[in-house]
Design a protein around this motif. Sequence first.
Motif, PDB file in Angstrom:
ATOM      1  N   VAL A   1      -6.130   3.591   6.948  1.00 10.94           N
ATOM      2  CA  VAL A   1      -5.586   3.362   5.658  1.00 10.94           C
ATOM      3  C   VAL A   1      -4.210   3.705   5.773  1.00 10.94           C
ATOM      4  CG1 VAL A   1      -5.593   4.206   3.373  1.00 10.94           C
ATOM      5  CG2 VAL A   1      -7.751   4.045   4.534  1.00 10.94           C
ATOM      6  N   SER A   2      -3.073   2.923   5.611  1.00  9.45           N
ATOM      7  CA  SER A   2      -1.842   3.270   5.350  1.00  9.45           C
ATOM      8  C   SER A   2      -1.331   3.317   4.084  1.00  9.45           C
ATOM      9  CB  SER A   2      -0.866   2.124   6.051  1.00  9.45           C
ATOM     10  OG  SER A   2      -1.219   2.119   7.416  1.00  9.45           O
ATOM     11  N   PHE A   3      -0.410   4.196   3.782  1.00  7.60           N
ATOM     12  CA  PHE A   3       0.027   4.468   2.436  1.00  7.60           C
ATOM     13  C   PHE A   3       1.659   4.831   2.242  1.00  7.60           C
ATOM     14  CE2 PHE A   3      -0.567   9.062   2.122  1.00  7.60           C
ATOM     15  CZ  PHE A   3      -1.248   9.390   3.195  1.00  7.60           C
ATOM     16  N   LYS A   4       2.386   4.642   1.229  1.00  6.17           N
ATOM     17  CA  LYS A   4       3.634   5.055   1.178  1.00  6.17           C
ATOM     18  C   LYS A   4       3.556   6.190   0.197  1.00  6.17           C
ATOM     19  CE  LYS A   4       6.285   1.246   2.617  1.00  6.17           C
ATOM     20  NZ  LYS A   4       7.466   0.184   2.893  1.00  6.17           N
ATOM     21  N   VAL A   5       4.500   7.145   0.273  1.00  2.00           N
ATOM     22  CA  VAL A   5       4.616   8.265  -0.724  1.00  2.00           C
ATOM     23  C   VAL A   5       6.092   8.017  -1.265  1.00  2.00           C
ATOM     24  CG1 VAL A   5       3.202   9.771   0.349  1.00  2.00           C
ATOM     25  CG2 VAL A   5       5.584   9.897   0.981  1.00  2.00           C
ATOM     26  N   ARG A   6       6.441   8.868  -2.093  1.00  2.00           N
ATOM     27  CA  ARG A   6       7.809   8.591  -3.014  1.00  2.00           C
ATOM     28  C   ARG A   6       9.004   8.811  -2.298  1.00  2.00           C
ATOM     29  NH1 ARG A   6       9.135  13.220  -4.099  1.00  2.00           N
ATOM     30  NH2 ARG A   6       7.505  14.810  -4.674  1.00  2.00           N
ATOM     31  N   SER A   7       8.881   9.440  -1.364  1.00  2.00           N
ATOM     32  CA  SER A   7      10.282   9.976  -0.454  1.00  2.00           C
ATOM     33  C   SER A   7       9.778   9.973   1.040  1.00  2.00           C
ATOM     34  CB  SER A   7      10.996  10.989  -1.096  1.00  2.00           C
ATOM     35  OG  SER A   7      10.215  12.194  -0.885  1.00  2.00           O
TER      36      SER A   7
ATOM     37  N   ASP B   1       8.469   1.607   6.815  1.00  2.00           N
ATOM     38  CA  ASP B   1       9.784   2.820   6.557  1.00  2.00           C
ATOM     39  C   ASP B   1       9.382   4.360   6.989  1.00  2.00           C
ATOM     40  OD1 ASP B   1       8.679   3.309   4.244  1.00  2.00           O
ATOM     41  OD2 ASP B   1       9.917   2.112   3.004  1.00  2.00           O
ATOM     42  N   ASP B   2      10.286   5.110   6.414  1.00  2.00           N
ATOM     43  CA  ASP B   2      10.156   6.348   6.592  1.00  2.00           C
ATOM     44  C   ASP B   2       9.250   7.162   5.442  1.00  2.00           C
ATOM     45  OD1 ASP B   2      12.045   6.278   4.970  1.00  2.00           O
ATOM     46  OD2 ASP B   2      13.387   7.439   5.927  1.00  2.00           O
ATOM     47  N   LYS B   3       8.714   6.133   4.419  1.00  2.00           N
ATOM     48  CA  LYS B   3       7.912   6.838   3.435  1.00  2.00           C
ATOM     49  C   LYS B   3       6.440   6.507   3.967  1.00  2.00           C
ATOM     50  CE  LYS B   3      11.343   5.726  -0.005  1.00  2.00           C
ATOM     51  NZ  LYS B   3      12.192   4.681   0.552  1.00  2.00           N
ATOM     52  N   LEU B   4       6.183   5.737   5.131  1.00  2.00           N
ATOM     53  CA  LEU B   4       4.934   5.292   5.246  1.00  2.00           C
ATOM     54  C   LEU B   4       4.031   6.379   6.129  1.00  2.00           C
ATOM     55  CD1 LEU B   4       3.038   2.516   5.153  1.00  2.00           C
ATOM     56  CD2 LEU B   4       3.548   2.226   7.683  1.00  2.00           C
ATOM     57  N   LEU B   5       2.771   6.592   5.804  1.00  2.00           N
ATOM     58  CA  LEU B   5       1.801   7.308   6.601  1.00  2.00           C
ATOM     59  C   LEU B   5       0.807   6.510   6.985  1.00  2.00           C
ATOM     60  CD1 LEU B   5       2.299  10.615   4.340  1.00  2.00           C
ATOM     61  CD2 LEU B   5       2.697  10.380   6.903  1.00  2.00           C
ATOM     62  N   ARG B   6       0.237   6.889   8.009  1.00  2.00           N
ATOM     63  CA  ARG B   6      -0.999   5.947   8.784  1.00  2.00           C
ATOM     64  C   ARG B   6      -2.265   6.897   8.816  1.00  2.00           C
ATOM     65  NH1 ARG B   6      -1.210   3.119  14.336  1.00  2.00           N
ATOM     66  NH2 ARG B   6      -2.196   5.343  14.819  1.00  2.00           N
ATOM     67  N   LEU B   7      -3.224   6.637   7.961  1.00  6.70           N
ATOM     68  CA  LEU B   7      -4.502   7.560   8.305  1.00  6.70           C
ATOM     69  C   LEU B   7      -5.418   7.026   9.066  1.00  6.70           C
ATOM     70  CD1 LEU B   7      -5.773  10.492   7.220  1.00  6.70           C
ATOM     71  CD2 LEU B   7      -6.614   9.104   5.290  1.00  6.70           C
ATOM     72  N   SER B   8      -6.093   7.660  10.086  1.00 12.15           N
ATOM     73  CA  SER B   8      -6.995   7.169  10.847  1.00 12.15           C
ATOM     74  C   SER B   8      -8.305   7.945  10.447  1.00 12.15           C
ATOM     75  CB  SER B   8      -7.004   7.280  12.205  1.00 12.15           C
ATOM     76  OG  SER B   8      -8.270   7.177  12.853  1.00 12.15           O
ATOM     77  N   VAL B   9      -9.324   7.517   9.583  1.00 13.33           N
ATOM     78  CA  VAL B   9     -10.413   8.364   8.826  1.00 13.33           C
ATOM     79  C   VAL B   9     -11.504   8.571   9.961  1.00 13.33           C
ATOM     80  CG1 VAL B   9     -12.019   8.309   7.314  1.00 13.33           C
ATOM     81  CG2 VAL B   9      -9.922   7.322   6.832  1.00 13.33           C
TER      82      VAL B   9
ATOM     83  N   THR C   1       3.064   5.644  -3.674  1.00 11.61           N
ATOM     84  CA  THR C   1       3.533   4.336  -4.277  1.00 11.61           C
ATOM     85  C   THR C   1       2.709   3.155  -4.084  1.00 11.61           C
ATOM     86  OG1 THR C   1       5.142   4.280  -2.591  1.00 11.61           O
ATOM     87  CG2 THR C   1       5.799   5.575  -4.684  1.00 11.61           C
ATOM     88  N   GLN C   2       2.402   3.003  -2.815  1.00  9.54           N
ATOM     89  CA  GLN C   2       1.510   1.990  -2.183  1.00  9.54           C
ATOM     90  C   GLN C   2       0.489   2.242  -1.431  1.00  9.54           C
ATOM     91  OE1 GLN C   2       5.205  -0.349  -0.992  1.00  9.54           O
ATOM     92  NE2 GLN C   2       3.773  -2.194  -1.195  1.00  9.54           N
ATOM     93  N   VAL C   3      -0.718   1.349  -1.241  1.00 14.97           N
ATOM     94  CA  VAL C   3      -1.813   1.786  -0.395  1.00 14.97           C
ATOM     95  C   VAL C   3      -2.096   0.617   0.328  1.00 14.97           C
ATOM     96  CG1 VAL C   3      -4.130   2.348  -0.257  1.00 14.97           C
ATOM     97  CG2 VAL C   3      -2.764   3.448  -2.271  1.00 14.97           C
ATOM     98  N   PHE C   4      -2.071   0.451   1.588  1.00 17.73           N
ATOM     99  CA  PHE C   4      -2.771  -0.774   2.308  1.00 17.73           C
ATOM    100  C   PHE C   4      -3.855  -0.547   2.953  1.00 17.73           C
ATOM    101  CE2 PHE C   4       2.001   0.289   2.226  1.00 17.73           C
ATOM    102  CZ  PHE C   4       2.738  -0.908   1.918  1.00 17.73           C
ATOM    103  N   TYR C   5      -4.972  -1.235   2.190  1.00 17.36           N
ATOM    104  CA  TYR C   5      -6.157  -1.219   2.866  1.00 17.36           C
ATOM    105  C   TYR C   5      -6.916  -2.764   2.592  1.00 17.36           C
ATOM    106  CZ  TYR C   5     -10.987   0.255   4.309  1.00 17.36           C
ATOM    107  OH  TYR C   5     -12.276   0.199   4.492  1.00 17.36           O
TER     108      TYR C   5
END
Length: 379
Positions: A298-304, A353-361, A271-275
Amino acid sequence: MKDFSIEVHGAHTYDATGAISEPIYLSATFRHPGFKKSTGYDYGRVANPTRDELESALTLLERGGRTWAMSSGMAAINIVFMLLSAGDHIVFSNDLYGGTVRLANEVYAKYGIEATYVDTSDLAAVKNALRPTTKLIYIETPSNPMMIISDIRALADLAHESGALLAVDNTFLSPHFQKPLPLGADIVLHSGTKYLCGHNDVIAGFLTVRDAESRLAECIQRLVVSSGPNLSTMDAWLMLRSLKTLGVRVERQAATAKKIAEWLGTQKHVTQVFYPGLENHPGYELQCRQATGFGGMVSFKVRSAELAQAVLGRLKLIAFAESLGGVESLLTYPKVQTHAEMPEELMKATGLDDKLLRLSVGLEDAEDLIEDLEQALNQ
Ligand SMILES: Cc1ncc(COP(=O)(O)O)c(C=O)c1O
């Protein structure tokens, strides 16, 4: 000299053998040639030749005056807070590594140091938060994990007008991409555990100031010698080795991160990408002005929340783990890992929030990373 050359050579002063790789001086103490005579090295907590080489390399890379290599990023942050006295006030970014917030709120609050958390990308909000007792503005840019970009030069001006220092946690970009000191910051610090190490095998931290002869440098030196947070000699050597490949690692990581951020933007469950390297990121233009790259985070949110948690268990190539900046790609769940102890109101303010994931590439092939994320998102 340019960064790639500094990263490889640092300030390497060859010893009598001409060793290309810096020798590891595993000596805790040093023999004095005579009474009131010193080789320049007396006791390892004060100075060690291997650690000195590393500190000199960082000083050159940050375009600073003096660096201290420490046993962790938190040890470096602790020294910054130790500069303050009871009654002093800090203005913090409201999006920060959770450990920094814990140190300020649990430890330093007890000693009478007050803190206000604001969106430091909003200069009016920072101005409003300043008090006559404000001695420090402390930011991360990009911030962890929401990737908010703050204006280093403008914040340095604000800090200096009110008699405060500006400290910048430069962990997310490394000095290869961003140099806060020439932009006006007084202190730049790192979790060296991340990009500067780059191999997920050393815990380290760094503090650099602009002027080696300043009162600030003198105060930090007194605090370091008095409290002993120094990096060990073996780890200093590993960090010197890591620095040699800093530029090639972070440039490739940033290129892959951009591809992944663009791909995530096309995914139906995202639902959202933070880069900050995406042109629609609110900090994109500022980032282009004050840094030479966008980094590998890169952080991003998924739908749930359920999907976010399921993704963590489905990964095959990317590891579900804390930390960042290494050659191995890691996916982190900030709400329950790195930011678990963040006050709820701060997370609400930034949208963590609990939909957020943070990726270290990491350095894997971009297509393999995308394939792993795709199967994890779409099962
Ligand atoms: C942005 C940032 N600063 C500081 C730290 C603390 O560094 P260390 O874990 O090396 O103590 C971390 C750790 O994750 C971090 O992400």
